[in-house]
Scaffold this motif. Structure first.
Motif, PDB file in Angstrom:
ATOM      1  N   TYR A   1       0.811  -1.213   0.000  1.00 47.02           N
ATOM      2  CA  TYR A   1       0.000   0.000   0.000  1.00 47.02           C
ATOM      3  C   TYR A   1       0.850   1.270   0.000  1.00 47.02           C
ATOM      4  CZ  TYR A   1      -3.330   3.583   1.450  1.00 47.02           C
ATOM      5  OH  TYR A   1      -4.085   4.731   1.520  1.00 47.02           O
TER       6      TYR A   1
ATOM      7  N   GLN B   1      -7.910  -5.295   1.867  1.00 51.00           N
ATOM      8  CA  GLN B   1      -9.322  -5.227   1.501  1.00 51.00           C
ATOM      9  C   GLN B   1      -9.808  -6.468   0.754  1.00 51.00           C
ATOM     10  OE1 GLN B   1      -9.248  -1.635  -0.797  1.00 51.00           O
ATOM     11  NE2 GLN B   1      -9.239  -0.279   0.995  1.00 51.00           N
ATOM     12  N   GLN B   2      -8.984  -7.006  -0.138  1.00 55.63           N
ATOM     13  CA  GLN B   2      -9.368  -8.187  -0.940  1.00 55.63           C
ATOM     14  C   GLN B   2      -8.258  -9.234  -0.907  1.00 55.63           C
ATOM     15  OE1 GLN B   2     -12.345  -8.536  -2.191  1.00 55.63           O
ATOM     16  NE2 GLN B   2     -13.054  -6.446  -1.846  1.00 55.63           N
ATOM     17  N   PRO B   3      -7.864  -9.712   0.262  1.00 53.44           N
ATOM     18  CA  PRO B   3      -6.715 -10.628   0.322  1.00 53.44           C
ATOM     19  C   PRO B   3      -6.970 -11.972  -0.352  1.00 53.44           C
ATOM     20  CG  PRO B   3      -7.825 -10.524   2.448  1.00 53.44           C
ATOM     21  CD  PRO B   3      -8.447  -9.470   1.595  1.00 53.44           C
ATOM     22  N   PHE B   4      -8.186 -12.500  -0.248  1.00 56.95           N
ATOM     23  CA  PHE B   4      -8.469 -13.813  -0.841  1.00 56.95           C
ATOM     24  C   PHE B   4      -8.365 -13.754  -2.360  1.00 56.95           C
ATOM     25  CE2 PHE B   4     -11.529 -16.867  -2.658  1.00 56.95           C
ATOM     26  CZ  PHE B   4     -10.948 -18.037  -2.214  1.00 56.95           C
ATOM     27  N   TRP B   5      -8.930 -12.702  -2.976  1.00 59.85           N
ATOM     28  CA  TRP B   5      -8.883 -12.593  -4.431  1.00 59.85           C
ATOM     29  C   TRP B   5      -7.473 -12.303  -4.906  1.00 59.85           C
ATOM     30  CZ3 TRP B   5     -12.547 -14.634  -7.086  1.00 59.85           C
ATOM     31  CH2 TRP B   5     -13.833 -14.704  -6.553  1.00 59.85           C
ATOM     32  N   VAL B   6      -6.668 -11.670  -4.065  1.00 65.17           N
ATOM     33  CA  VAL B   6      -5.266 -11.440  -4.417  1.00 65.17           C
ATOM     34  C   VAL B   6      -4.529 -12.761  -4.564  1.00 65.17           C
ATOM     35  CG1 VAL B   6      -3.060 -10.580  -3.531  1.00 65.17           C
ATOM     36  CG2 VAL B   6      -5.065  -9.111  -3.486  1.00 65.17           C
TER      37      VAL B   6
ATOM     38  N   ARG C   1      -8.370 -14.696   7.019  1.00 68.47           N
ATOM     39  CA  ARG C   1      -9.181 -14.700   5.794  1.00 68.47           C
ATOM     40  C   ARG C   1      -8.486 -15.395   4.640  1.00 68.47           C
ATOM     41  NH1 ARG C   1     -10.448  -8.508   5.251  1.00 68.47           N
ATOM     42  NH2 ARG C   1     -11.210  -9.136   3.195  1.00 68.47           N
ATOM     43  N   THR C   2      -7.188 -15.621   4.731  1.00 68.70           N
ATOM     44  CA  THR C   2      -6.462 -16.338   3.676  1.00 68.70           C
ATOM     45  C   THR C   2      -5.670 -17.504   4.256  1.00 68.70           C
ATOM     46  OG1 THR C   2      -4.580 -14.822   3.876  1.00 68.70           O
ATOM     47  CG2 THR C   2      -6.263 -14.288   2.242  1.00 68.70           C
TER      48      THR C   2
ATOM     49  N   LEU D   1      -5.039  -3.643  -1.462  1.00 63.31           N
ATOM     50  CA  LEU D   1      -5.671  -4.904  -1.858  1.00 63.31           C
ATOM     51  C   LEU D   1      -5.341  -6.036  -0.899  1.00 63.31           C
ATOM     52  CD1 LEU D   1      -5.123  -4.755  -5.727  1.00 63.31           C
ATOM     53  CD2 LEU D   1      -7.187  -4.191  -4.435  1.00 63.31           C
TER      54      LEU D   1
ATOM     55  N   THR E   1       0.289 -12.727   2.536  1.00 61.44           N
ATOM     56  CA  THR E   1      -0.709 -12.355   3.541  1.00 61.44           C
ATOM     57  C   THR E   1      -0.467 -12.951   4.921  1.00 61.44           C
ATOM     58  OG1 THR E   1      -2.137 -14.233   2.973  1.00 61.44           O
ATOM     59  CG2 THR E   1      -2.450 -12.196   1.723  1.00 61.44           C
TER      60      THR E   1
END
Length: 303
Positions: free
Chosen positions: A141, A163-168, A251-252, A160, A244
Motif C-alpha cells: 500500500y 481489503q481483498q486478500p483472498f482474491w489477491v 481470511r487467507t 488490496l 498475507t
C-alpha cells in the motif's frame, strides 16, 4: 571366480540401496511418525514435549468439532477456504487460462508465440519466494508499484492485501500456475494431425467450432490429467503465506498455512500432525484418481 553381472538382481539391489535408504529416512519413517504423533498431545514446550500422552482420536475430534468447525481460524474454515481457493484458482483460473492461451498460440506468428511462451514459463520456473516477494512489492500500500502508478495518474491507492486478500492470492496463484496448463495443452494441440483442421477450414468452420468439435474431444485425457495435477498442487500450495501470512483475521489461512500455524507457532505438534494426516489422505485420494485415469488411458492406447 564367479562373475558379477551388472544385470543381476543383486547388482540392481546394490544400486537401488542408497535411494531406498534416503526414501526410508525422509519419506517413509516421517510418514509413520506423523501418524503416531497425531494420536498424542505432543507439544514443543512443557511436560508433553518429552513425555506426550496417548490421546487417541482426541485431536481429530477437536478438528471436526461442529461447534467450532466453521469458526474463522479453525480447521473447518480453512478446509472450506482451501476448497474455494482450489476451485477458483486451479479449476477455473489455471485450467481455463492455460487452455485459452494454448489455443490462441496455435494461430499467432512464431516470434510472438515464442515470446509469449517465454514470459509465461518465466512465471513458472522462477523460485516461489522470489515471485511472492515481487508480488508483495507490487501490491504494497505505501511503497508498492501498483499504487505508485495509480497515484501518479491522480487515482487513489488501494490496499488490496487488506481489503481483498483472498482474491489477491487467487489471482496470484492463477497467474503463476497457468504456465503448466498452457505447456501441457500446447503439446496436446500440436499432437493433433493438421489435416483435421485443414478439412474443417475447407468446410468453413470457425475457430470456436474447430476447438469444440475437434480439439477438445481429442485432448480430453490431457484435460483430466491437468485438472488432477493442478488440483493437488494448489491444495498444498504455501506461497500465499508470503503475501498475507494467512491474514488478515485468518481470511487467507489455507490448510497448509493453518497446519504451519498450529504446529510451528502454537507448538501443538499432535494437532498439527492430525491435520497433516488428513491432508495426506486427501492427496492420496487425488493420486488414486490420477493413477486410475492414467491406467485407463494406457489401456486405450494399447487397444
Amino acid at each position: 571366480m564367479k562373475k558379477f553381472s551388472l544385470l543381476s538382481n543383486r547388482a540392481g539391489a546394490l544400486f537401488l540401496a542408497p535411494g531406498a535408504i534416503l526414501v526410508a529416512l525422509f519419506v517413509i519413517i516421517p510418514f509413520f511418525w506423523v501418524i503416531f504423533v497425531s494420536f498424542t498431545n505432543r507439544t514443543l514446550l512443557g511436560r508433553t514435549a518429552v513425555n506426550p500422552d496417548f490421546v487417541g482420536l482426541q485431536n481429530y475430534l477437536a478438528l471436526f468439532n461442529p461447534e467450532t468447525f466453521f469458526t474463522r481460524g479453525q480447521f473447518g474454515f480453512s478446509l472450506i477456504l482451501t476448497t474455494q481457493f482450489v476451485i477458483l484458482s486451479a479449476l477455473v483460473g489455471q485450467a481455463l487460462l492455460g487452455l485459452l492461451l494454448a489455443w490462441l498460440m496455435q494461430a499467432v506468428p512464431k516470434p510472438l508465440k515464442a515470446f509469449t511462451e517465454t514470459c509465461v514459463i518465466a512465471a513458472w520456473i522462477l523460485p516461489e519466494v522470489v515471485i511472492g516477494f515481487a508480488w508483495f512489492a507490487f501490491l504494497d500500500y505505501d511503497n508498492g508499484t501498483l499504487n505508485g502508478i495509480l497515484r501518479s495518474i491522480g487515482l487513489p491507492g488501494a490496499d488490496l492485501l487488506l481489503q481483498q486478500p483472498f482474491w489477491v492470492i487467487v489471482f496470484f496463484n492463477t497467474w503463476r500456475g497457468a504456465a503448466f496448463s498452457m505447456m501441457l495443452f500446447n503439446s496436446a494441440f500440436q499432437s493433433i494431425p493438421p489435416s483435421y483442421f485443414q478439412a474443417a477450414d475447407v468446410a468453413g468452420a470457425t475457430s470456436f467450432q474447430k476447438f469444440r468439435d475437434i480439439a477438445l474431444p481429442l485432448i480430453r485425457g490431457h484435460v483430466v490429467t491437468d485438472l488432477i495435477l493442478i488440483t493437488m498442487w494448489t491444495f498444498n500450495v504455501f506461497t500465499p503465506f508470503i503475501l498475507t501470512h494467512g491474514g488478515p483475521s485468518y481470511r487467507t489461512e489455507l490448510l497448509s498455512i493453518y497446519t504451519y500455524r498450529v504446529a510451528f507457532k502454537d507448538f501443538e505438534f499432535g494437532k498439527g500432525a492430525a491435520v497433516g494426516v488428513i491432508i495426506m489422505l486427501i492427496n492420496l485420494a487425488f493420486a488414486l484418481v490420477y493413477l486410475r485415469i492414467a491406467r485407463s488411458r494406457n489401456k486405450e492406447a494399447e487397444q
